[in-house]
Design an enzyme around this catalytic site. Structure first.
Site, short mmCIF file in Angstrom:
data_model
loop_
_atom_site.label_atom_id
_atom_site.label_comp_id
_atom_site.label_asym_id
_atom_site.label_seq_id
_atom_site.Cartn_x
_atom_site.Cartn_y
_atom_site.Cartn_z
N LYS A 75 0.71 -0.90 0.03
CA LYS A 75 0.26 -0.05 0.30
C LYS A 75 0.62 1.71 -0.24
O LYS A 75 1.71 1.26 0.90
CB LYS A 75 -0.87 0.16 1.07
CG LYS A 75 -1.66 1.38 0.57
CD LYS A 75 -2.48 2.21 2.19
CE LYS A 75 -1.92 3.21 3.14
NZ LYS A 75 -1.88 4.00 1.98
N GLU A 88 9.58 0.36 11.37
CA GLU A 88 10.80 0.98 10.45
C GLU A 88 9.52 2.54 11.14
O GLU A 88 8.73 2.79 9.85
CB GLU A 88 10.90 1.60 9.24
CG GLU A 88 11.73 0.34 8.86
CD GLU A 88 13.16 -0.23 8.77
OE1 GLU A 88 13.55 0.52 9.61
OE2 GLU A 88 13.32 -1.47 9.03
N CYS A 124 13.05 10.18 7.36
CA CYS A 124 13.21 9.62 9.14
C CYS A 124 14.56 10.12 9.94
O CYS A 124 14.59 9.82 10.55
CB CYS A 124 12.64 7.75 8.90
SG CYS A 124 13.91 7.11 7.97
N GLU A 156 10.06 15.13 16.02
CA GLU A 156 10.21 14.71 15.07
C GLU A 156 9.30 16.08 13.79
O GLU A 156 8.11 15.85 13.95
CB GLU A 156 10.00 13.84 14.39
CG GLU A 156 10.38 13.07 13.02
CD GLU A 156 9.99 11.84 12.64
OE1 GLU A 156 8.62 11.37 12.58
OE2 GLU A 156 10.90 11.54 11.68
#
Ligand code: NAP
Ligand code: MG
Length: 494
Positions: free
Chosen positions: A196, A270, A304, A402
């Site tokens: 996806k 992850e 990331c 983040e």
């Protein structure tokens, strides 16, 4: 010959060479609407919940995309199961490898198209898609093609069996590359897949679908279902899935972990990160500056493992920051398809709002904000100039959370112990960088960092042979290298 270039006044800034526009002109066909890849065919799927994918650099609609509902996800899982039992798991591994080589070569052959499409759908500069995303995607297929028939050698005395049907969910920051990271090891090990893509970046996955068909991959070995979070959730909950591999935010990773708990599904996550770049006074400073630029302004900070916290040894901090600002002032922001562009567009209106909100919060909590670039971004589309936040503390929101944008928080330290303590003072643990000419200091620092990846005198360096992944709230499982195969196999007795 008249070499004179008409330079807009905004480009006449110290440090910025005047350059004429250099747009990439490879034509790419974009269909008005995209469906899904199920059972070896491109299918329309339901049309009642279509969504638009938008070009971040212009804000204009590129194409409409269908939403896979639970019934279509079910069909995709059924086709993956059928392909797994009847073809793929039975195929001699060397034959599976040949398909992966074929996919890798076809990615290379269509690399310029993929690069242009990725830049248009994601907003990242063509220099990155052309030189990083697409070559690395091909390299992952080449690399794992090589492992397909060698797994038994990697686990002497044991036999490596596939898990079955894998549901793989990927984010929008490296759409094609994340698809390659997920598909290549899963397929090499003999699994079949339902993938996806992210809602804002489905187009290169659908071009990859064409490539898989061109490679004559047996029907159902890879299925691609488009849609938003609900489509991903349907895949996670599906009882016919043996493994979920997810790359995305820590928040959604937590939800998925809860949903998978108590089932037989294998799981790898992850997730997010808050990388620190530790620069010691004895580092090669110009190199470190390039590394910091690469660490946070690469891909607009939509990374990331971005080095979003800069930890400078106090004695060099003022000079380093001045030099860093000069270098940032030479970066060009704008048209992702221009070969000279360094900083492209923010991927979506939502992410743009998030990044801007974080900058506001940083300033409200006392940060000094500085922004630079050689030119003004275009009026249309979503842009954030490379941003430094100085005068911040460990407890500030922008240092803890983040941001996923081109925003670098600058902190200082006096001793290696302080640098390590500050770098580890985060819930994340994905990547860090250490800059010093003294190797013993690099190693002692690297060993003390709680981080899945530590780069020494470099940053954002990727190779298919090298494992990547996080610790703590950055997730678990590895992608890349032989380590990237283990989450897709069950080791058994011969
Ligand atoms: P996200 O919101 O978590 O989405 C990731 C994927 O999950 C998308 O395909 C998303 O679909 C789907 N999704 C959303 N809700 C879901 C649910 N309840 N169940 C199943 N799937 C669901 O993350 P993002 O904003 O796309 O990506 C940015 C994040 O990814 C950052 O935190 C970044 O650090 C992380 N990331 C980590 C790595 C790594 O290797 N550690 C690599 C790249 C990115 P839609 O987007 O279509 O809604
Ligand atoms: Mg898009």
């Amino acid at each position: 010959m008249n070499n004179k270039v008409d330079v807009p006044p905004t480009l006449r800034i110290a440090g910025a060479l005047p350059l004429a526009p250099a747009p990439e002109t490879t034509p790419v066909r974009i269909h008005p609407r995209y469906g899904h890849l199920v059972g070896g065919r491109l299918v329309d799927g339901p049309t009642d919940a279509d969504f638009a994918t938008i070009e971040p650099a212009t804000g204009k609609v590129l194409a409409q995309v269908g939403t896979a509902d639970a019934a279509l996800v079910d069909a995709a899982v059924a086709s993956a199961r059928e392909a797994y039992t009847s073809v793929w798991s039975k195929m001699p591994p060397a034959e599976r490898g040949k398909y992966l080589y074929r996919i890798a070569r076809r990615i290379q052959e269509r690399s310029r198209e993929l690069a242009v499409l990725e830049s248009r759908d994601n907003g990242k500069p063509i220099r990155e898609t052309r030189d990083v995303d697409v070559p690395l995607a091909a390299a992952h297929f080449f690399y794992y093609a090589g492992w397909a028939d060698k797994l038994d050698y990697a686990a002497p005395g044991r036999v490596a069996r596939p898990l079955g049907v894998c549901g793989q969910i990927i984010p929008w920051n490296f759409p094609l590359l994340m698809a390659a990271w997920k598909l290549a090891p899963a397929l090499a090990a003999g699994n079949t897949v339902v993938l996806k893509p992210a809602e804002t970046t489905p187009l290169t996955a659908m071009l990859l679908a064409e490539i898989l068909l061109e490679a004559e991959l047996p029907p159902g070995v890879v299925n691609i279902v488009n849609g938003a979070g609900a489509t991903g959730a349907a895949l996670v909950k599906h009882p016919g899935v043996d493994k979920i591999a997810f790359t995305g935010s820590t928040e959604v990773g937590r939800i998925i972990r809860r949903q998978v708990a108590g089932t037989n599904k294998a799981l790898t996550l992850e997730l997010g990160g808050k990388g620190a770049q530790i620069v010691y006074a004895d580092a090669a400073l110009d190199q470190a500056i390039e590394g910091c630029i690469n660490g946070i302004f690469f891909n607009q900070g939509h990374v990331c493992c971005a080095g979003s916290r800069l930890l400078l040894e106090e004695s060099i901090a003022p000079d380093f920051v001045a030099r860093l600002k000069r270098r940032i002032e030479a970066l060009r922001i704008g048209d992702p398809l221009d070969k000279n562009t360094d900083v492209g567009a923010i991927n979506s209106a939502a992410q743009h709002a998030t990044v801007c909100r974080y900058i506001d919060v940083g300033v409200a909590e006392g940060a000094r904000m500085w922004q630079g670039a050689a030119n003004e971004p275009p009026a249309e589309g979503w842009w954030v100039k490379p941003t430094l936040l100085e005068g911040v503390d460990q407890t500030d929101t922008v240092v803890r959370e983040e941001i996923f944008g081109p925003v670098l928080s600058v902190l200082t330290f006096r001793t290696p112990e302080e640098a390590i303590r500050k770098a580890n003072d985060t819930e994340y643990g994905l990547a860090c960088g250490v800059w010093s000419e003294k190797t013993s200091k690099v190693f002692s620092t690297a060993h003390a960092l709680q981080s899945g990846v530590v780069w020494a005198n470099g940053y954002n360096l990727f190779d298919p042979a090298s494992p990547f992944g996080g610790v703590r709230h950055s997730g678990f499982g590895r992608e890349g290298g032989i380590h990237g195969i283990w989450p897709y196999v069950r080791l058994g007795e011969r």
